[in-house]
Design a protein around this motif. Sequence first.
Motif, PDB file in Angstrom:
ATOM      1  N   PHE A 192     -24.606 -10.507   9.436  1.00 40.11           N
ATOM      2  CA  PHE A 192     -23.172 -10.233   9.423  1.00 40.11           C
ATOM      3  C   PHE A 192     -22.764  -9.633   8.088  1.00 40.11           C
ATOM      4  N   ARG A 193     -21.773  -8.764   8.145  1.00 41.01           N
ATOM      5  CA  ARG A 193     -21.177  -8.202   6.937  1.00 41.01           C
ATOM      6  C   ARG A 193     -20.180  -9.204   6.372  1.00 41.01           C
ATOM      7  N   THR A 194     -20.277  -9.421   5.070  1.00 42.61           N
ATOM      8  CA  THR A 194     -19.337 -10.286   4.366  1.00 42.61           C
ATOM      9  C   THR A 194     -18.235  -9.416   3.759  1.00 42.61           C
ATOM     10  N   VAL A 195     -16.995  -9.862   3.894  1.00 39.64           N
ATOM     11  CA  VAL A 195     -15.863  -9.091   3.366  1.00 39.64           C
ATOM     12  C   VAL A 195     -14.916 -10.026   2.616  1.00 39.64           C
ATOM     13  N   TRP A 196     -14.652  -9.675   1.362  1.00 41.82           N
ATOM     14  CA  TRP A 196     -13.645 -10.391   0.567  1.00 41.82           C
ATOM     15  C   TRP A 196     -12.413  -9.492   0.512  1.00 41.82           C
ATOM     16  N   THR A 197     -11.276 -10.043   0.919  1.00 39.43           N
ATOM     17  CA  THR A 197     -10.060  -9.248   1.070  1.00 39.43           C
ATOM     18  C   THR A 197      -8.968  -9.706   0.112  1.00 39.43           C
ATOM     19  N   ALA A 198      -8.357  -8.738  -0.569  1.00 40.87           N
ATOM     20  CA  ALA A 198      -7.169  -9.004  -1.373  1.00 40.87           C
ATOM     21  C   ALA A 198      -5.955  -8.426  -0.664  1.00 40.87           C
ATOM     22  N   ILE A 199      -4.865  -9.170  -0.658  1.00 42.27           N
ATOM     23  CA  ILE A 199      -3.594  -8.685  -0.120  1.00 42.27           C
ATOM     24  C   ILE A 199      -2.613  -8.653  -1.295  1.00 42.27           C
ATOM     25  N   VAL A 200      -2.043  -7.493  -1.556  1.00 51.13           N
ATOM     26  CA  VAL A 200      -1.181  -7.344  -2.733  1.00 51.13           C
ATOM     27  C   VAL A 200       0.147  -6.700  -2.339  1.00 51.13           C
ATOM     28  N   GLY A 201       1.233  -7.227  -2.892  1.00 54.39           N
ATOM     29  CA  GLY A 201       2.567  -6.750  -2.543  1.00 54.39           C
ATOM     30  C   GLY A 201       3.292  -6.150  -3.721  1.00 54.39           C
ATOM     31  N   TYR A 202       4.176  -5.183  -3.429  1.00 52.51           N
ATOM     32  CA  TYR A 202       4.903  -4.454  -4.465  1.00 52.51           C
ATOM     33  C   TYR A 202       6.375  -4.305  -4.065  1.00 52.51           C
ATOM     34  N   PRO A 203       7.283  -4.329  -5.045  1.00 52.89           N
ATOM     35  CA  PRO A 203       8.717  -4.195  -4.740  1.00 52.89           C
ATOM     36  C   PRO A 203       9.159  -2.738  -4.712  1.00 52.89           C
ATOM     37  N   PHE A 204       8.270  -1.860  -4.294  1.00 54.52           N
ATOM     38  CA  PHE A 204       8.599  -0.439  -4.182  1.00 54.52           C
ATOM     39  C   PHE A 204       7.768   0.162  -3.062  1.00 54.52           C
ATOM     40  N   GLU A 205       8.172   1.331  -2.593  1.00 55.44           N
ATOM     41  CA  GLU A 205       7.467   1.985  -1.506  1.00 55.44           C
ATOM     42  C   GLU A 205       6.339   2.857  -2.044  1.00 55.44           C
ATOM     43  N   ILE A 206       5.228   2.875  -1.298  1.00 56.66           N
ATOM     44  CA  ILE A 206       4.110   3.753  -1.619  1.00 56.66           C
ATOM     45  C   ILE A 206       4.162   4.912  -0.627  1.00 56.66           C
ATOM     46  N   LEU A 279      -0.038   0.149  -9.190  1.00 56.41           N
ATOM     47  CA  LEU A 279      -0.680  -0.714  -8.192  1.00 56.41           C
ATOM     48  C   LEU A 279      -1.655  -1.705  -8.807  1.00 56.41           C
ATOM     49  N   ALA A 280      -1.978  -1.535 -10.081  1.00 52.36           N
ATOM     50  CA  ALA A 280      -2.891  -2.468 -10.751  1.00 52.36           C
ATOM     51  C   ALA A 280      -2.232  -3.813 -11.036  1.00 52.36           C
ATOM     52  N   THR A 281      -0.899  -3.871 -10.964  1.00 54.38           N
ATOM     53  CA  THR A 281      -0.175  -5.118 -11.270  1.00 54.38           C
ATOM     54  C   THR A 281       0.788  -5.457 -10.138  1.00 54.38           C
ATOM     55  N   PRO A 282       0.280  -6.029  -9.067  1.00 56.78           N
ATOM     56  CA  PRO A 282       1.143  -6.374  -7.925  1.00 56.78           C
ATOM     57  C   PRO A 282       2.138  -7.475  -8.279  1.00 56.78           C
ATOM     58  N   ALA A 283       3.217  -7.508  -7.517  1.00 56.12           N
ATOM     59  CA  ALA A 283       4.241  -8.547  -7.705  1.00 56.12           C
ATOM     60  C   ALA A 283       3.775  -9.888  -7.153  1.00 56.12           C
ATOM     61  N   TRP A 284       2.971  -9.855  -6.127  1.00 54.82           N
ATOM     62  CA  TRP A 284       2.396 -11.073  -5.557  1.00 54.82           C
ATOM     63  C   TRP A 284       1.063 -10.741  -4.904  1.00 54.82           C
ATOM     64  N   SER A 285       0.258 -11.756  -4.620  1.00 55.87           N
ATOM     65  CA  SER A 285      -1.056 -11.504  -4.024  1.00 55.87           C
ATOM     66  C   SER A 285      -1.493 -12.684  -3.169  1.00 55.87           C
ATOM     67  N   ASP A 286      -2.444 -12.409  -2.327  1.00 56.41           N
ATOM     68  CA  ASP A 286      -3.084 -13.404  -1.467  1.00 56.41           C
ATOM     69  C   ASP A 286      -4.526 -12.942  -1.299  1.00 56.41           C
TER      70      ASP A 286
END
Length: 343
Positions: A192-206, A279-286
């Motif tokens: 199986f492929r292993t995947v580590w996922t980051a979820i990052v949020g920003y207070p602006f539109e991309i 994008l290197a400094t998100p407002a929040w993350s999971d």
Amino acid sequence: MTRIGIIGAGAAAAAAAWAIDTHSDATITVVEKSGGLCGRAATRRRGAVTYDYGANYLTAADDRVVDLMTETLDTEGLVDIDQPVYTFDSASHVTEGRDTDEHKWSYEQGLTQIAKRLFGRTAATVHRNTKATAIHRRGDRWEIVAGAERFGPFDSLLVNPPAPQTAALLADSTWDDPLRAELTTALETVDFRTVWTAIVGYPFEIERPYYALVNTDKSHAIGWIAREECKPGHVPAGESVLLIQASHDWSVTHYDDPPAENVTRLAEMASTILDDERLATPAWSDWQGWRYAQPETDAPTALLRAAEGHDLYCLGDWTVGTPRLHGALRSGLEIADRVRQSR
């Protein structure tokens, strides 16, 4: 009355439970180790933000699955991603890709709606936060062990976890048949492929012309970046959320590193790919680590079919050679067909 036991409440299990319940008078009992439904098609909410942090969307690549989604289930809240998927290479160079998916479906409430709606159409009893630790064969019936709890006996047992986890259940089984050891060994070797996922949020539109980027040369530490705001109803206007999935090699190397460090690394790399230093400094993350994200090798089909002769059915995308959400759903529908035919 036929009694069916199911380990795991993933998409395949949900499809199987619905199809069995709809076409028979069987009683169905499901044990699920987590508090949620739909396995790797997983959704979380953070305030007004909704994000699918496992499988990103469902395609229309299987006719039975399309009928299930558009004819059987309520289509309220079903959304389609309009933007295409682009590509990037090891040098972070982005180019227009070849978007071969006719549809990229989710729900306003997230992909977990698939399992919630399927189980909601059944009389199945679902025990959440209940981790199966072993399975036993008692005469011609099956039993599920979950710590001090016992479930069963069952006429048929459906097992939804990935191959290595299914192998662990079989290893502790009292099933006294040579097939058990042979099947256990075979399942242990399914990669199986292993995947580590980051979820990052920003207070602006991309602002970008694409929904997601996929690494095509398999030489970057990041394998996939998706813009969750492209799914209607997921992200409030004026905000953005990125799902950043690391490559298998990077994920294995950093799987047990401090999550905050992994998020920082992935966000910095994503900012380079998207050419936006903000994008290197998100407002929040999971974050989420998926040790068994996608099957990489074929399942031992002959042994799986032999086990079905003992009323033991393995299901999931790894069993059908289609490592995507529609493969899991198709697997559940096909297993339900065979369970009903055996009775």
